[in-house]
Write an enzyme that holds these catalytic residues in place. Structure first.
Site: not given
Ligand code: NAD
Length: 477
Positions: A225, A247, A281
């Site tokens: 997140g 992460e 991401c």
């Protein structure tokens, strides 16, 4: 099953648990209710942790080969139910069924599960001689709390859960409140294979995640997140000394060298940046292009982007969907507004046209490319997490490397060149956990993935990722 027909309940100790209170999950393509999820209370978290704790006592003793077999069975279950999962995912997340959308994500979940099931953590003999024998054992930690975001809900849940159960842990999963439905269904399917309590799922708002990170019964948190939430998790989990894999966000830079053939790299650059409408991401989020090829790269990228169809994900020829939620929409729109006066808008920018086309409903944003920006501009410095790419001109490679590294994040990066050796040298100087040459964001289950600097710590995937779910015990005899 349509996600709308009945509420999705929590999964605790192998059973569906209604809590008496549900929350609505919106479809970002039309802002209608995609489905209802039971809202977990603190008591449900406690029940889930207790169930996972009890299951752990037996699951840890199950031979690794049987745990591997269970993971393979899970892969088959997902595969058998792929179409249903893909439709739930599209309804709650907005990504298209096709392209690099829901079907692709579910296919990835199957492939990742199968690969991970082939991993093993045998005892390592560190010494065996007249002075004695020293063995290194990898022991499961206990109950793992998995907290996931809304961009790849199924795939990221798999990344957390499969290595955890394979290495003998049990799990309490909490999906994002924006996209809980596909995870609840996924974990219901897992429970058709696993003993009760091995994987549990509780849906709820952010404070439920916070309660997990402070919970006495949870031994490790694996979190994917935002950086801001990652920092809160570190603080909250300090007292119970939880193991953490974080992460977090990225602001990946790509550096295009002057020797590229712009027409040949446009497709790779486009998908590197715009996969999942940029809500990825490790997407390309800042592009540094050498002056010699600057205009041509911009033109080719815009020409490629113009061919892509954005729309409602159930439409079979759509390849990119809306932004997932209104909060993220506002972040993206704000960053674009801040860049418009400074840079040159080559494509998109104004959401009016696409909004009108979609009947004024949904969080649709046009594919946007803005050139002539610089480090220091908010759209370059901050993670946009949306379908927008800023382009920065450079003249000296040293300048490009310095600017690429001048960011608190360090998740991924890429170098684009026909000279692979030169590209490797530059890759070596980039401050990030993964660097790709002539592609971007291509993660795979046999290569560890994780961030440096404020993109987090710890890795996922491969043996390096698996050992993060274990504590070491050394036996001397
Ligand atoms: P987020 O941090 O707002 O939420 C993620 C999850 O954390 C949700 O389940 C949420 O309910 C929960 N949460 C929120 N506050 C919490 C708290 N105080 N304690 C514990 N849990 C809490 O992130 P998001 O908006 O869902 O996702 C977008 C962000 O995630 C982007 O910054 C993106 O870069 C990052 N991301 C990173 C990766 C990666 O692998 N590095 C992958 C996907 C997304």
């Amino acid at each position: 099953m349509s996600p709308k027909t009945k509420p999705f309940h929590l999964i605790i100790n192998g059973k569906k648990v209604p809590t008496g209170r549900c929350f609505e999950v919106l479809n970002p393509a039309n802002e209608k209710v995609a489905g209802l999820a039971s809202l977990a209370r603190k008591k449900d978290l406690d029940d889930a942790v207790r169930a996972a704790r009890m299951a752990f006592e037996k699951w840890r003793e199950v031979p690794e080969s049987r745990r591997q077999a269970a993971c393979l069975e899970i892969a088959s279950k997902i595969e058998e139910n792929a179409e249903e999962l893909a439709h739930i995912l599209t309804a709650e997340q907005g990504k298209p069924l096709n392209g690099l959308g829901s079907r692709w994500e579910i296919g990835g979940a199957v492939a990742w599960t199968r690969y991970t099931a082939s991993l093993s953590l045998p005892v390592k003999i560190l010494q065996d001689n007249d002075d004695g024998r020293v063995e290194l054992h990898r022991k499961p930690i206990g109950v793992v709390g998995s907290i996931t975001p809304w961009n790849f809900p199924v795939l990221i849940a798999i990344w957390h859960i499969i290595p955890a159960v394979l290495s003998g842990n049990t799990v309490v999963s909490k999906p994002s409140p924006f996209t809980p439905l596909s995870t609840l269904r996924l974990i219901e399917l897992m429970n058709e294979v696993l003993p009760e309590g091995v994987v549990n799922c509780i849906a709820g708002k952010d404070r439920l995640g916070a309660a997990m990170t402070a919970h006495e019964g949870i031994g490790k948190i694996v979190f994917t997140g935002s950086c801001a939430t990652g920092q809160k998790i570190m603080v909250n989990s300090a007292e119970t000394m939880k193991r953490l894999t974080l992460e977090l966000g990225g602001n990946d830079a790509g550096i295009v060298l002057p020797d590229v053939a712009p027409g040949q790299i446009a497709e790779g650059l486009f998908w590197g940046a715009f996969i999942n409408s940029g809500q990825t991401c490790a997407a390309l989020k800042r592009l540094y292009v050498h002056d010699d090829v600057y205009d041509e790269v911009c033109d080719e990228l815009v020409a490629f982007a113009r061919k892509m169809k954005v729309g409602e994900g159930t439409n079979e020829d759509v390849v990119l969907g809306p932004i997932q939620n209104s909060k993220q929409y506002d972040i993206v729109a704000g960053l674009v507004r801040s860049a418009e006066s400074k840079g040159r808008v080559l494509l998109g920018g104004d959401p009016g046209e696409i909004q009108e086309k979609m009947g004024g409903k949904g969080y649709f944003y046009p594919l946007t490319i803005i050139a002539d920006l610089e480090n220091g501009d908010p759209l370059v410095d901050k993670e946009q997490f949306g379908p927008v790419l800023p382009i920065i001109r450079y003249r000296q490679i040293e300048e490009a490397i310095e600017k690429a590294n001048d960011n608190p994040n360090g998740l991924g990066g890429s170098v684009w060149s026909r000279d692979i050796e030169k590209a490797r040298e530059i890759a070596n100087r980039m401050e990030c956990g993964s660097v790709w040459i002539n592609k971007h964001g291509m993660i795979q289950p046999n290569a560890p993935f994780g961030g440096v600097k404020r993109s987090g710590f710890g890795v996922e995937f491969a043996e390096e990722g698996l050992v993060e779910y274990t504590d070491i015990q050394v036996v001397f005899s």
